[in-house]
Write an enzyme that holds these catalytic residues in place. Structure first.
Site, PDB file in Angstrom:
ATOM      1  N   GLU A 115      14.221  -1.927  -5.549  1.00 30.37           N
ATOM      2  CA  GLU A 115      13.104  -1.233  -5.211  1.00 30.37           C
ATOM      3  C   GLU A 115      13.395  -0.123  -4.241  1.00 30.37           C
ATOM      4  O   GLU A 115      14.384  -0.036  -3.526  1.00 30.37           O
ATOM      5  CB  GLU A 115      11.950  -2.185  -4.970  1.00 30.37           C
ATOM      6  N   HIS A 244       0.498   2.120  -2.664  1.00 29.34           N
ATOM      7  CA  HIS A 244       1.425   2.147  -3.687  1.00 29.34           C
ATOM      8  C   HIS A 244       1.457   3.420  -4.241  1.00 29.34           C
ATOM      9  O   HIS A 244       0.406   3.731  -4.879  1.00 29.34           O
ATOM     10  CB  HIS A 244       1.168   0.737  -4.428  1.00 29.34           C
ATOM     11  N   ARG A 290       8.239   3.782   0.327  1.00 33.42           N
ATOM     12  CA  ARG A 290       6.820   4.089  -0.264  1.00 33.42           C
ATOM     13  C   ARG A 290       6.024   5.303   0.488  1.00 33.42           C
ATOM     14  O   ARG A 290       5.202   5.831  -0.303  1.00 33.42           O
ATOM     15  CB  ARG A 290       6.329   2.672  -0.165  1.00 33.42           C
ATOM     16  N   HIS A 351      -2.685  -0.571  -1.244  1.00 35.14           N
ATOM     17  CA  HIS A 351      -1.963  -1.774  -1.492  1.00 35.14           C
ATOM     18  C   HIS A 351      -1.744  -2.813  -0.564  1.00 35.14           C
ATOM     19  O   HIS A 351      -1.905  -3.879  -0.730  1.00 35.14           O
ATOM     20  CB  HIS A 351      -0.636  -1.006  -1.980  1.00 35.14           C
ATOM     21  N   ARG A 386       5.722  -0.827   5.191  1.00 35.77           N
ATOM     22  CA  ARG A 386       6.613  -2.223   4.948  1.00 35.77           C
ATOM     23  C   ARG A 386       7.798  -1.835   3.689  1.00 35.77           C
ATOM     24  O   ARG A 386       7.309  -0.967   2.851  1.00 35.77           O
ATOM     25  CB  ARG A 386       5.579  -3.129   4.202  1.00 35.77           C
TER      26      ARG A 386
HETATM   27  P1  FAD Z   1      -3.332 -13.627  -0.800  1.00 35.65           P
HETATM   28  O1  FAD Z   1      -2.250 -14.164  -1.544  1.00 35.65           O
HETATM   29  O2  FAD Z   1      -4.061 -12.283  -0.983  1.00 35.65           O
HETATM   30  O3  FAD Z   1      -4.464 -14.890  -0.685  1.00 35.65           O
HETATM   31  C1  FAD Z   1      -5.424 -14.928   0.079  1.00 35.65           C
HETATM   32  C2  FAD Z   1      -6.267 -16.039  -0.143  1.00 35.65           C
HETATM   33  O4  FAD Z   1      -7.351 -15.960   0.822  1.00 35.65           O
HETATM   34  C3  FAD Z   1      -7.011 -16.087  -1.393  1.00 35.65           C
HETATM   35  O5  FAD Z   1      -7.013 -17.308  -2.072  1.00 35.65           O
HETATM   36  C4  FAD Z   1      -8.570 -15.634  -1.079  1.00 35.65           C
HETATM   37  O6  FAD Z   1      -9.576 -15.985  -1.907  1.00 35.65           O
HETATM   38  C5  FAD Z   1      -8.664 -16.364   0.062  1.00 35.65           C
HETATM   39  N1  FAD Z   1      -9.594 -15.940   1.081  1.00 35.65           N
HETATM   40  C6  FAD Z   1      -9.937 -14.478   1.520  1.00 35.65           C
HETATM   41  N2  FAD Z   1     -10.887 -14.578   2.304  1.00 35.65           N
HETATM   42  C7  FAD Z   1     -11.463 -16.040   2.397  1.00 35.65           C
HETATM   43  C8  FAD Z   1     -12.496 -16.247   3.075  1.00 35.65           C
HETATM   44  N3  FAD Z   1     -13.339 -15.700   3.936  1.00 35.65           N
HETATM   45  N4  FAD Z   1     -12.871 -17.717   2.833  1.00 35.65           N
HETATM   46  C9  FAD Z   1     -11.852 -18.419   2.146  1.00 35.65           C
HETATM   47  N5  FAD Z   1     -10.866 -18.215   1.289  1.00 35.65           N
HETATM   48  C10 FAD Z   1     -10.733 -16.706   1.611  1.00 35.65           C
HETATM   49  N6  FAD Z   1       4.652  -8.271  -1.910  1.00 35.65           N
HETATM   50  C11 FAD Z   1       5.872  -8.588  -2.305  1.00 35.65           C
HETATM   51  O7  FAD Z   1       6.694  -8.932  -1.503  1.00 35.65           O
HETATM   52  N7  FAD Z   1       6.420  -8.181  -3.312  1.00 35.65           N
HETATM   53  C12 FAD Z   1       5.593  -8.038  -4.457  1.00 35.65           C
HETATM   54  O8  FAD Z   1       6.485  -7.942  -5.697  1.00 35.65           O
HETATM   55  C13 FAD Z   1       4.394  -7.742  -4.648  1.00 35.65           C
HETATM   56  N8  FAD Z   1       3.664  -7.282  -5.747  1.00 35.65           N
HETATM   57  C14 FAD Z   1       2.254  -7.021  -5.181  1.00 35.65           C
HETATM   58  C15 FAD Z   1       1.798  -6.509  -6.271  1.00 35.65           C
HETATM   59  C16 FAD Z   1       0.227  -6.425  -6.181  1.00 35.65           C
HETATM   60  C17 FAD Z   1      -0.571  -6.136  -7.293  1.00 35.65           C
HETATM   61  C18 FAD Z   1      -0.432  -7.054  -5.197  1.00 35.65           C
HETATM   62  C19 FAD Z   1      -1.954  -6.428  -4.679  1.00 35.65           C
HETATM   63  C20 FAD Z   1       0.248  -7.199  -3.776  1.00 35.65           C
HETATM   64  C21 FAD Z   1       1.556  -7.182  -4.116  1.00 35.65           C
HETATM   65  N9  FAD Z   1       2.560  -7.485  -3.013  1.00 35.65           N
HETATM   66  C22 FAD Z   1       4.039  -7.993  -2.981  1.00 35.65           C
HETATM   67  C23 FAD Z   1       1.761  -7.928  -1.808  1.00 35.65           C
HETATM   68  C24 FAD Z   1       1.831  -9.548  -1.666  1.00 35.65           C
HETATM   69  O9  FAD Z   1       1.435  -9.953  -2.822  1.00 35.65           O
HETATM   70  C25 FAD Z   1       0.527  -9.762  -0.486  1.00 35.65           C
HETATM   71  O10 FAD Z   1       0.900  -9.385   0.695  1.00 35.65           O
HETATM   72  C26 FAD Z   1       0.966 -11.392  -0.520  1.00 35.65           C
HETATM   73  O11 FAD Z   1       0.829 -12.001  -1.727  1.00 35.65           O
HETATM   74  C27 FAD Z   1      -0.503 -12.045   0.265  1.00 35.65           C
HETATM   75  O12 FAD Z   1      -0.193 -13.383   0.302  1.00 35.65           O
HETATM   76  P2  FAD Z   1      -1.342 -14.149   1.168  1.00 35.65           P
HETATM   77  O13 FAD Z   1      -0.932 -15.631   1.053  1.00 35.65           O
HETATM   78  O14 FAD Z   1      -1.357 -13.551   2.635  1.00 35.65           O
HETATM   79  O15 FAD Z   1      -2.791 -13.703   0.773  1.00 35.65           O
HETATM   80  C1  SIN Z   2       5.868  -3.707  -6.731  1.00 34.10           C
HETATM   81  O1  SIN Z   2       6.192  -4.432  -7.605  1.00 34.10           O
HETATM   82  O2  SIN Z   2       5.958  -2.511  -6.723  1.00 34.10           O
HETATM   83  C2  SIN Z   2       5.071  -4.295  -5.501  1.00 34.10           C
HETATM   84  C3  SIN Z   2       6.263  -4.607  -4.459  1.00 34.10           C
HETATM   85  C4  SIN Z   2       5.498  -4.903  -3.255  1.00 34.10           C
HETATM   86  O3  SIN Z   2       4.265  -4.644  -3.142  1.00 34.10           O
HETATM   87  O4  SIN Z   2       6.435  -5.236  -2.208  1.00 34.10           O
END
Ligand code: FAD
Ligand code: SIN
Length: 537
Positions: A115, A244, A290, A351, A386
């Site tokens: 990437e 993104h 990015r 993103h 990032r």
């Molecule tokens: P999340 O996975 O977002 O989980 C948050 C949780 O908190 C959810 O369950 C939500 O409902 C809950 N929540 C929020 N507020 C409250 C509240 N007030 N009360 C109760 N529950 C609540 N990163 C990478 O490293 N590689 C990738 O390939 C990548 N691809 C991505 C593609 C997309 C489309 C997106 C959107 C992001 C991507 N990212 C990627 C970023 C990465 O996915 C996220 O940063 C990461 O998954 C965040 O994980 P998390 O557990 O912190 O939060």
């Molecule tokens: C992607 O697949 O392009 C997302 C990767 C990332 O947000 O780290």
């Protein structure tokens, strides 16, 4: 109603689930999540998780790429720690039942993607739906664990801290600031439940919904940062919002990302005349960092007046595209775009939040018993931008470290009883018949954040945005105390706070660096600004 537990985890993405699985070895865990359990950013992650597995790669290369991407603001000790702990955490995920893609030529070797900004192949992935596979496997483990209870449609409103209890005369004022759980809205029953816990973990993810166009799911409204900040945790680097470069541009497609891995496998960006433009902006061309790619697209669109640019991988064999990117291929086909034959219309969208609640190397927030893990936290790893696929890695490393530390905290605190906590007091609030106030303010915030606090900023636009957000906050304050809380109202209140924090940090930083680009201060200024932007209540 009151519920007591050892560990309260708020959020069911990768960060919350990993923490819960570790902590459940020593105590009872309750996970609250505000919608369905898999409705998380994690579930939509496509590209994968960056980590060193290739013989041609090394920790030093991964560290250097991360530092370069972070544009001078990464904390090198944190970067080193995360990179070095990465492979063990990935192996742990495999032991939890996550199936990653392996190389086609056989053997046990993981297939490693590439990437933007990575000098080597190091993205561990499950085709183009890595997050979905990780979420599935972790939820399976959670459901099989008798020490863990997961409650859907439970939305945390605010943390229960010493300050709340001192005000009611329940604990003495001289104790240091401590968290004892949270008030949580049971959305289906419409009542507020008091959760009392010895350890509380914010794992609430990001805040993409503060912008009009975002790759994030609807849950990403910055609740954790807002709750933590209201409780007195410092927030940092909120100006560094990552856009993104390539989200699908189609009237019916909501939030669909086209993974950077598509460019990693040879996809190129084109303008509407079919011209490759990234070579004019950076020697790494389409695989530049990015922030640079998103800004270049923004500039191209402003110059041409076009609505989108194009991402073309159709020069690769159709079989390869379908095998490597089955989800992207199928989703685009639904919208009438055959990516094996034609370019994909794309635009940048909000993103990822590089900033968040300030934490140390064990995810501690500065308030006793309160941890923040995953996208909600600002750990020092990402700096001003990032590096792709370092987010899932960060969540893995920090939630494991947080759990180890919290287990020690729990053992120390488990002797005495939990304090009595006041039940939620709705005062004279009534049901609102004016939901239009909420939707109007939601729309307004997201639009001015996109227009004034987006990829390219100016001091004047930031001042306008500040003026708007302060007015809206005043309106929300009046509304909040007069009407019973709903999920929409709580999210609006949090979004407004996130907007204010982003604007505050962006206004303070009088330079351009990484994801923060201000036309009035277009140069990076290491003499004055090679430091985090930290804001306190
Ligand atoms: P999340 O996975 O977002 O989980 C948050 C949780 O908190 C959810 O369950 C939500 O409902 C809950 N929540 C929020 N507020 C409250 C509240 N007030 N009360 C109760 N529950 C609540 N990163 C990478 O490293 N590689 C990738 O390939 C990548 N691809 C991505 C593609 C997309 C489309 C997106 C959107 C992001 C991507 N990212 C990627 C970023 C990465 O996915 C996220 O940063 C990461 O998954 C965040 O994980 P998390 O557990 O912190 O939060
Ligand atoms: C992607 O697949 O392009 C997302 C990767 C990332 O947000 O780290």
């Amino acid at each position: 109603m009151e519920i007591q537990t050892d560990y309260l985890v708020i959020g069911s993405g990768i960060a919350g689930l990993i923490f819960a699985l570790e902590a459940a070895r020593t105590g009872e865990v309750i996970i609250v999540t505000k919608k369905e359990k898999a409705e998380t950013s994690t579930n939509y992650a496509q590209g994968g998780i960056a980590s060193v597995f290739d013989l041609e790669d090394s920790f030093e290369y991964h560290i250097q790429d991360t530092l370069e991407s972070g544009d001078g603001l990464c904390h090198e000790d944190v970067v080193r720690m995360v990179v070095e702990e990465g492979p063990a955490r990935i192996r742990e995920l495999i032991s939890y039942g996550v199936h990653f893609s392996h190389r086609e030529d056989g053997g046990d070797d993981l297939d490693l993607g590439k990437e933007g900004g990575h000098s080597r192949r190091r993205i561990v992935h499950t085709k183009d739906r890595t997050g979905h596979e990780v979420e599935r496997a972790l939820l399976d483990r959670i459901e099989a664990n008798p020490n863990i209870t997961l409650l859907e449609d439970h939305m945390a409103i605010d943390l229960l801290t010493k300050t709340t209890l001192v005000k009611r005369g329940i604990v003495a004022s001289e104790t240091s600031e401590t968290c004892w759980g949270a008030y949580v809205l049971d959305v289906l029953k419409g009542r507020v439940v008091t959760f009392l816990s010895r350890v509380t973990v914010l794992a609430t993810g990001g805040a993409g919904k503060v912008y009009l166009y975002t790759s994030n799911p609807d849950i990403a409204s910055g609740d954790g940062v807002a709750m933590g900040f209201r409780a007195g945790v410092k927030a940092a680097n909120m100006e560094f919002v990552q856009f993104h470069p390539t989200c699908l541009f189609h009237p019916q497609a909501k939030n669909f990302l086209i993974s950077e891995a598509v460019r990693g496998e040879g996809g190129v960006l084109l303008d509407s005349k079919g011209r490759r433009f990234m070579e004019e902006y950076h020697p790494l061309k389409d695989l530049a960092f990015r922030d640079i790619v998103a800004r270049s697209i923004d500039l191209e669109l402003k110059k041409s007046g076009d609505e989108c640019v194009y991402l073309d991988i159709s020069h690769k064999p159709a079989d390869f595209i379908k095998k490597r990117f089955p989800h992207i291929h199928a989703t685009c086909l639904k919208f009438g775009i055959d990516i094996t034959r034609e370019p994909i219309p794309v635009v940048p969208a909000a993103h990822y939040m590089c900033g968040g609640l300030l934490t140390d190397k064990n995810a501690m927030t500065g308030i006793n018993n309160l941890y923040a893990v995953g996208e909600v936290a600002c750990t020092g790893l990402h700096g001003a931008n990032r590096l792709a696929s370092n987010s899932l890695l960060e969540a893995l490393v920090f939630s494991r470290r947080a759990a180890e530390r919290a287990i020690r905290d729990m053992e120390a605190n488990s002797k005495g009883p939990l304090p009595r906590a006041p039940l939620w007091d709705p005062g004279t609030a009534t049901d609102s018949e004016e939901m239009v106030v909420v939707t109007q303010n939601w729309d307004e915030i997201r639009r001015f954040m996109w227009n004034y606090v987006g990829i390219v900023r100016t001091s004047k636009r930031l001042a306008r945005a500040r003026h708007r957000v302060l007015n809206i906050q005043q309106e929300i304050k009046e509304y909040y105390w007069n009407f019973l809380v709903t999920r929409d109202l709580l999210e609006l209140r949090n979004l407004a706070m996130i907007a204010e924090l982003i604007i505050t940090c962006a206004s303070q930083r009088k330079e351009s660096r990484g994801l923060h680009y201000n036309l009035d201060y277009p140069e990076r200024d290491d003499d004055h600004w090679k430091r985090d932007t930290v804001v306190a209540k």
